[in-house]
Design an enzyme around this catalytic site. Structure first.
Site, short mmCIF file in Angstrom:
data_model
loop_
_atom_site.label_atom_id
_atom_site.label_comp_id
_atom_site.label_asym_id
_atom_site.label_seq_id
_atom_site.Cartn_x
_atom_site.Cartn_y
_atom_site.Cartn_z
CG HIS A 129 -1.92 0.96 1.38
ND1 HIS A 129 -1.69 2.26 1.77
CD2 HIS A 129 -3.25 0.87 1.17
CE1 HIS A 129 -2.83 2.91 1.79
NE2 HIS A 129 -3.80 2.10 1.43
CG ASP A 207 0.37 -2.37 6.18
OD1 ASP A 207 -0.61 -2.60 6.92
OD2 ASP A 207 0.27 -1.74 5.11
CD GLN A 210 -7.08 -4.46 4.31
OE1 GLN A 210 -8.03 -5.14 4.71
NE2 GLN A 210 -7.22 -3.22 3.91
CE LYS A 233 -7.31 -0.07 6.46
NZ LYS A 233 -7.96 0.36 5.23
CB CYS A 349 -3.62 3.27 -1.64
SG CYS A 349 -4.80 4.58 -1.37
N1 PMP Z 1 -1.96 -0.63 4.59
C1 PMP Z 1 -2.93 -1.38 4.05
C2 PMP Z 1 -2.62 -2.77 3.61
C3 PMP Z 1 -4.21 -0.86 3.92
O1 PMP Z 1 -5.17 -1.60 3.37
C4 PMP Z 1 -4.48 0.45 4.38
C5 PMP Z 1 -5.85 1.05 4.26
N2 PMP Z 1 -6.39 1.06 2.99
C6 PMP Z 1 -3.44 1.17 4.95
C7 PMP Z 1 -2.19 0.60 5.04
C8 PMP Z 1 -3.64 2.56 5.46
O2 PMP Z 1 -4.40 2.52 6.61
P1 PMP Z 1 -4.89 3.87 7.32
O3 PMP Z 1 -5.52 4.68 6.23
O4 PMP Z 1 -5.86 3.41 8.34
O5 PMP Z 1 -3.69 4.54 7.88
#
Ligand code: PMP
Length: 392
Positions: A129, A207, A210, A233, A349
């Site tokens: 991401h 990270d 998910q 999430k 993203c």
């Molecule tokens: N990493 C991953 C794998 C994600 O799916 C997301 C959210 N789409 C993020 C990071 C970013 O998370 P946040 O917007 O809650 O900081």
């Protein structure tokens, strides 16, 4: 759809989520399949936040009055709940942040800024991401270290031969990788990757955005040095999240990284989310998600012209990213919205991943503990309707 034995009472769970009771458009119920972007909240989480503001709103760690003591106790109890939920070794290693992005940036701006220099290599993967790319690119521009990306194989898994070679051939200081892909759903072999990184003296950041909402996670078993995830999430509030550190290398944890008035209500809300997920059981949630994802993949693969991305259901999170020949992903999302179905469309993203798949965008249906098999059927019906409308 055939009758199924469900691991918990999904109708009772659904009844806890006020938003799922409402209509999306007049006469059209909401089918929420955008859980990888953000999840819905049960009344237990909403009530915990409401209760804090109504009954004991005060600053934490400062006052010696009753309200402040109550707020501090609830905020710190939530930290302990999170510690147990992810099996962190010590509550001092559990640092409140506002989400995964902030967690990664905090590591980049503290450990990264102090330790990464020209001549070092940071290993990321092609499926990351942007939250786990941009902070490293910015720091690399300043410090002059090199970033290498582990490629994604056609089956949606990481090329572990390249990973091995990078660790062997380059001065790798840090490996920073997602646990579960937000597009492909791939569950990466984190414990194995951490061990290989440690064998060459590199640190590992995970990270977990998910992963923590969907799988039982044991951070000690994974043995990463940094692990971060977002509360929103996992049925918790926005503005809540966690970074866990391997405490052995740090002093004065966790407060040294929690300057100023924190997100108190959000921390308490996250504790309520952890209680809710624990009361159902993460193993049962995973069981349901695996079954519903397998069903969705089966049904989606019946649709002519539809291409699915990522591994099979038993190796992936609750995500189904797809493209439909002749209809742009944004049009799919818009047509589904008219049917009450919320999905995501775009590059999610993860532009490097879409470049490597050679597609500009995908549509993504992502599932959670409250989704039903009937909702998957509704998705499929709506896709056939979209195909008819576009005559493809
Ligand atoms: N990493 C991953 C794998 C994600 O799916 C997301 C959210 N789409 C993020 C990071 C970013 O998370 P946040 O917007 O809650 O900081």
């Amino acid at each position: 759809m055939t009758d199924r034995t469900l691991p918990y009472n999904i109708e009772a769970v659904r009844a806890d989520f006020p938003i799922l009771q409402q209509e999306h458009h007049a006469g059209v119920p909401l089918i929420y399949l955008d859980n990888a972007a953000s999840s819905q909240k049960p009344r237990q989480v909403i009530d915990a936040i409401d209760d804090y503001y109504r009954r004991y709103n005060a600053n934490v760690h400062r006052g010696i009055h009753k309200l402040s003591e109550a707020a501090t106790a609830a905020y710190e109890e939530a930290r302990i709940k999170v510690k147990k939920f992810i099996n962190a070794a010590n509550k001092r290693e559990v640092i409140y942040v506002r989400g995964t992005t902030e967690g990664i940036n905090l590591v980049a701006q503290t450990w990264g800024r102090a330790n990464l220099k020209s001549g070092d290599t940071v290993v990321l993967t092609q499926m990351e991401h942007h939250s786990n790319i941009v902070p490293w690119q910015m720091l690399a521009a300043e410090k002059g270290f090199t970033i290498r990306y582990v490629p994604v194989l056609p089956d949606g898994t990481l090329d572990m031969d390249v990973y091995d070679a990078l660790l062997r051939d380059e001065p790798v200081k840090l490996v920073s990788v997602m646990y579960v892909s937000n597009v492909l759903g791939t569950v990466n072999p984190i414990a194995h990757m951490a061990k290989l990184a440690h064998d060459v003296g590199a640190l590992m950041l995970v990270d977990g955005a998910q992963a923590v909402p969907h799988l039982p996670v044991d951070v000690q078993a994974l043995d990463a040095d940094f692990f971060t995830f977002s509360g929103h999430k996992m049925i918790g509030p926005t503005g809540s999240g966690i970074l866990t550190l391997d405490g052995s290398t740090w002093n004065e944890l966790p407060y040294k990284f929690e300057a100023g008035t924190p997100s108190i209500a959000e921390g308490i809300g996250l504790g309520a989310a952890v209680d809710y997920l624990t009361s159902i059981g993460m193993d049962k949630i995973r069981m349901h998600e695996e079954a519903i994802t397998a069903y969705a993949l089966d049904r989606l693969s019946e649709v002519p012209g539809l291409t699915l991305y990522g591994p099979d259901a038993d190796q992936k999170g609750a995500v189904a990213a797809f493209s439909l020949k002749g209809i742009h992903a944004h049009d799919i999302a818009q047509l589904l919205d008219a049917e009450g179905i919320a999905v995501r469309a775009g590059h999610h993203c993860a532009m490097p991943l879409h470049d490597c798949l050679n597609i500009p965008a995908t549509a993504r249906a992502s599932f959670y503990l409250y989704n039903t098999f009937a909702e998957v059927d509704a998705l499929i019906d709506a896709l056939y309707k979209a195909k008819k409308k576009f005559s493809v």
